[in-house]
Design an enzyme around this catalytic site. Structure first.
Site, mmCIF file in Angstrom:
data_model
loop_
_atom_site.group_PDB
_atom_site.id
_atom_site.type_symbol
_atom_site.label_atom_id
_atom_site.label_comp_id
_atom_site.label_asym_id
_atom_site.label_seq_id
_atom_site.Cartn_x
_atom_site.Cartn_y
_atom_site.Cartn_z
ATOM 1 N N GLU A 180 0.796 -1.076 -0.063
ATOM 2 C CA GLU A 180 0.252 -0.098 -0.004
ATOM 3 C C GLU A 180 0.963 1.141 -0.077
ATOM 4 O O GLU A 180 1.896 1.329 0.728
ATOM 5 C CB GLU A 180 -0.864 -0.112 1.209
ATOM 6 C CG GLU A 180 -1.800 1.342 1.391
ATOM 7 C CD GLU A 180 -2.945 1.198 2.326
ATOM 8 O OE1 GLU A 180 -2.933 0.386 3.301
ATOM 9 O OE2 GLU A 180 -3.849 2.060 2.169
ATOM 10 N N CYS A 233 -6.513 1.073 2.908
ATOM 11 C CA CYS A 233 -7.693 2.101 2.790
ATOM 12 C C CYS A 233 -7.453 2.768 1.604
ATOM 13 O O CYS A 233 -8.562 3.662 1.123
ATOM 14 C CB CYS A 233 -7.326 2.871 4.231
ATOM 15 S SG CYS A 233 -8.107 1.967 5.397
ATOM 16 N N ASN A 241 -12.437 -2.994 0.344
ATOM 17 C CA ASN A 241 -11.215 -3.343 1.449
ATOM 18 C C ASN A 241 -11.643 -2.941 2.790
ATOM 19 O O ASN A 241 -12.328 -1.759 2.760
ATOM 20 C CB ASN A 241 -9.954 -2.443 1.221
ATOM 21 C CG ASN A 241 -8.944 -2.595 2.546
ATOM 22 O OD1 ASN A 241 -8.331 -3.610 2.738
ATOM 23 N ND2 ASN A 241 -9.072 -1.328 3.279
ATOM 24 N N GLU A 242 -11.698 -3.707 3.791
ATOM 25 C CA GLU A 242 -12.360 -3.146 4.933
ATOM 26 C C GLU A 242 -13.547 -2.543 4.936
ATOM 27 O O GLU A 242 -13.683 -1.564 5.878
ATOM 28 C CB GLU A 242 -11.376 -2.237 5.810
ATOM 29 C CG GLU A 242 -10.247 -3.207 6.311
ATOM 30 C CD GLU A 242 -9.411 -2.634 7.409
ATOM 31 O OE1 GLU A 242 -9.352 -1.586 7.755
ATOM 32 O OE2 GLU A 242 -8.443 -3.382 8.008
HETATM 33 O O1 AHR Z 1 -2.209 -1.513 6.758
HETATM 34 C C1 AHR Z 1 -2.744 -0.335 7.224
HETATM 35 C C2 AHR Z 1 -4.147 -0.004 7.159
HETATM 36 O O2 AHR Z 1 -4.941 -1.128 7.926
HETATM 37 C C3 AHR Z 1 -4.818 -0.364 5.856
HETATM 38 O O3 AHR Z 1 -4.791 0.503 4.854
HETATM 39 C C4 AHR Z 1 -6.081 -0.822 6.116
HETATM 40 O O4 AHR Z 1 -6.813 -1.629 5.182
HETATM 41 C C5 AHR Z 1 -5.909 -1.283 7.779
HETATM 42 O O5 AHR Z 1 -6.862 -0.817 8.434
#
Ligand code: AHR
Length: 686
Positions: A74, A272, A403-404
């Site tokens: 990321e 995120c 994602n999440e």
């Molecule tokens: O890994 C950091 C963050 O943690 C990521 O962006 C998210 O998916 C999680 O909350």
């Protein structure tokens, strides 16, 4: 799921451990006096009752997926810009919110308007701003610009550097010189830049030179000479030693750390960042491909996410975009795993939603991405990929939607994506989110709904204390063997608590992850993929800790957590075989955790054992289901002197694996497991 013994160890585990074994082999272990006395007192009884672990190497329990151990990338902690993307110029196209951020005017302009930020005023421009410079018969060295780089520029002696800039001018009146300077402003290399073309059209000019010193925090000056005006945009500087020597490519030392792990997959672009603070800031893959000057910069959500770690100069240039991610996956032999926005912005932030009847463009992006990755050059998006230099398909097999994300809003949207994707591309496996936590109402709801939908693979995330990892090493023992598979898409033991700046990549967290990972491996028929998160952190620009690999402008080092991940990946094996003590999997009894695989390609047995206790533990592994074992096994041991041991730029090798040989007698492997250690046994079978 912890027995009394384990509870005691757990208590001990959370205390600061002062036991400090010398580096070296388990057989030659020379612990401190106190431990020696303890061991001697108990030695006879331990020897008398060495416990037996049994492994049956011919009883295949599960196939280990080639994707089992992968990496999660990321653009957080300056992972892309200021990280693996080797560009040294910050704000190269003046598109940051503050257009001159990272830049300084050198010398004294004659009039107020000698350096002007202009905007093209074309609505469809992805890169509207440029710099308009007016010269007044300037001599060299009187007027110029300085770029500070991403927390400075890491420059290496004798290395070549490639400068490029887009420019236009009506008459050839302006001359340019570039130079790198050290912290004292002294020249460490530079050259003249040819700017002879004239006219309304933008032209690109390039210049290369060799640096004359190694400087961790250098910066770049651009000096102007002459008369008239010149417009500048896309001012770039790259080192020549990029990954695979690709011009404008990635930082080779960082990518090598990934390649060395031989990861089964690479998940990108997050995290995120996929969701964005709001929908306007979501990751849109189509805006990250094609010529770099046409990729529209947006703010990085981690720029302002944490008030306690603001990074106001954190933006996404997308010089590193989806084409480059696919290419990277191919380079390092990892399956590409893109994650797409599900029509939902981050639910911790704006929680903006795309109405269900307006979701089509988002779904179309997913369908088009499959065509971009896999379509032949006659398809619309396959042609774009071919035009970027990769006529062969990338052969993408899986994709994540969301994602999440959580709640019924996610399920509703996911169903629409799933229907459209499965109708057109039934072979693509879809990864679905189970939210932010590995337990609780949100998780239970989603896990239930996704399993009802027969989700291919469910993405679970756990950022928890080390104790949680030990206590949950049996998490997957009772999962449904026939239902949806699991992707442990983000996990890391937190030495303090999630999002705390006090989290450290210490040995305590790494050994807890290793213990938990034996549970994943034992359940490889359920867990198909796993990745530690986050991957990279720039020591001068991080927002989140812990992280697997730390870097500065010139150096990288792997944390103990990195070595745990690497060892699991390099010692994956092809099939899980049973490993039992007293007829039970070893998942915390006496604070020991273990798993076993065989590698059908090399005909080896691979046993992984984690001793999460403060004492030496002796075990005999009795191997059944083979005719013979080689007379010698290779042991790889990772251990820290103390639980709070960490690696660092100064001491990158404090906690790294060591190898030794172990003589075997027949089909028995006698082990003496060092306190707080992770041991891998590899032995040839016949
Ligand atoms: O890994 C950091 C963050 O943690 C990521 O962006 C998210 O998916 C999680 O909350």
């Amino acid at each position: 799921m912890i027995n009394e013994n384990n509870k005691t160890e757990k208590k001990f585990f959370s205390l600061k451990n002062k036991y400090k074994p010398k580096a070296g082999s388990v057989m030659l272990l020379r612990p401190y006096l106190l431990t020696c006395i303890v061991t001697c007192i108990t030695g006879f009884s331990i020897y008398a009752q060495r416990k037996i672990i049994t492994v049956n190497a011919s009883q295949i329990k599960a196939t280990v997926q080639p994707t089992m151990w992968g990496v999660f990338f990321e653009d957080i902690n300056m992972g892309a810009d200021g990280g693996i993307y080797a560009e040294l110029v910050k704000n190269r196209s003046f598109e940051f919110y503050r257009p001159m951020m990272g830049w300084k005017v050198l010398g004294k302009p004659v009039t107020e308007g000698d350096f002007l930020v202009m905007n093209r005023q074309k609505l469809d421009s992805a890169n509207p701003r440029f710099l308009h410079i007016t010269l007044h018969n300037n001599r060299r060295g009187s007027i110029g610009l300085n770029n500070e780089g991403f927390r400075g520029m890491g420059i290496k002696n004798n290395l070549g550097y490639d400068f490029s800039v887009m420019y236009r001018q009506s008459s050839p009146g302006a001359k340019m010189y570039i130079e790198l300077v050290n912290e004292k402003g002294e020249n460490i290399g530079g050259t003249a830049v040819a700017t002879t073309a004239t006219g309304e059209e933008w032209k690109k000019t390039t210049a290369s030179f060799t640096a004359t010193a190694t400087v961790p925090k250098a910066s770049m000056n651009i000096w102007f000479e002459g008369d008239g005006t010149i417009d500048l945009d896309m001012i770039c500087l790259f080192p020549k030693d990029t990954w695979k020597n690709r011009p404008g490519g990635m930082r080779a030392d960082m990518i090598q750390m990934l390649a060395d792990m031989k990861p089964g997959f690479i998940r990108f672009p997050g995290g995120c960042i996929v969701e964005g603070f709001d929908l306007s800031q979501r990751y849109q893959w189509k805006k990250t491909i094609g010529p770099i000057e046409e990729r529209q910069l947006i703010v990085n959500r981690w720029n302002f996410e944490f008030a306690h770690r603001p990074t106001p100069d954190y933006f996404q240039t997308f010089g590193l975009g989806f084409f480059e991610y696919f290419q990277l996956a191919e380079d390092i032999g990892a399956e590409p795993l893109p994650i797409l926005n599900a029509g939902m912005a981050c639910q911790f932030n704006s929680a903006e939603l795309v109405p269900l009847d307006q979701l089509d463009p988002y779904i179309q992006d997913a369908l088009d991405l499959i065509e971009f990755a896999n379509g032949d050059a006659t398809t619309r998006w396959g042609k774009v990929r071919a035009g970027m230099g990769h006529p062969a398909p990338f052969n993408m097999k899986m994709m994540g939607v969301g994602n999440e994300n959580w709640g019924p809003q996610y399920v509703e949207r996911l169903k629409l994506f799933t229907k459209a994707i499965k109708e057109k591309y039934p072979a693509i496996k879809l990864i679905n989110s189970s939210g932010t936590d590995p337990a609780g109402e949100r998780f239970d709801y989603l896990n239930g709904e996704l399993r009802k939908m027969n989700a291919d693979i469910i993405d679970e995330h756990y950022y928890r204390r080390p104790e949680w990892f030990l206590e949950n090493a049996s998490r997957y023992d009772n999962y449904d063997r026939n239902g949806s598979k699991v992707f442990a898409g983000e996990y890391a033991a937190q030495s303090d608590k999630t999002v705390s700046v006090n989290n450290r990549n210490n040995w305590q967290t790494a050994i807890a992850e290793a213990a938990f990972m034996t549970g994943m491996e034992r359940n490889a028929d359920v867990v198909y993929m796993a990745s530690y998160a986050p991957l990279f952190a720039n020591a001068d620009g991080w927002q989140w800790t812990p992280d697997m690999i730390w870097v500065n402008n010139l150096q990288t080092y792997g944390t103990p957590n990195y070595y745990v991940q690497k060892l699991f990946s390099l010692n994956k094996g092809t099939n899980v075989v049973p490993l039992l003590e007293n007829n039970k999997p070893l998942a915390g009894q006496d604070s020991l955790y273990a798993s076993a695989t065989i590698d059908k390609n090399t005909n080896e047995l691979i046993v992984k054992l984690v001793n999460a206790s403060a004492r030496v533990q002796n075990r005999d592994i009795q191997v059944d289901g083979v005719k013979k074992l080689n007379e010698e096994a290779i042991l790889t041991i990772l251990k820290g002197g103390e639980l709070d041991d960490m690696n660092s730029f100064g001491q990158p090798d404090k906690v790294i694996p060591g190898e030794q040989k172990l003589k075997l007698k027949g089909k028995k492997i006698s082990l003496s497991l060092t306190p707080y250690s992770f041991t891998i046994v590899r032995v040839k079978m016949s």
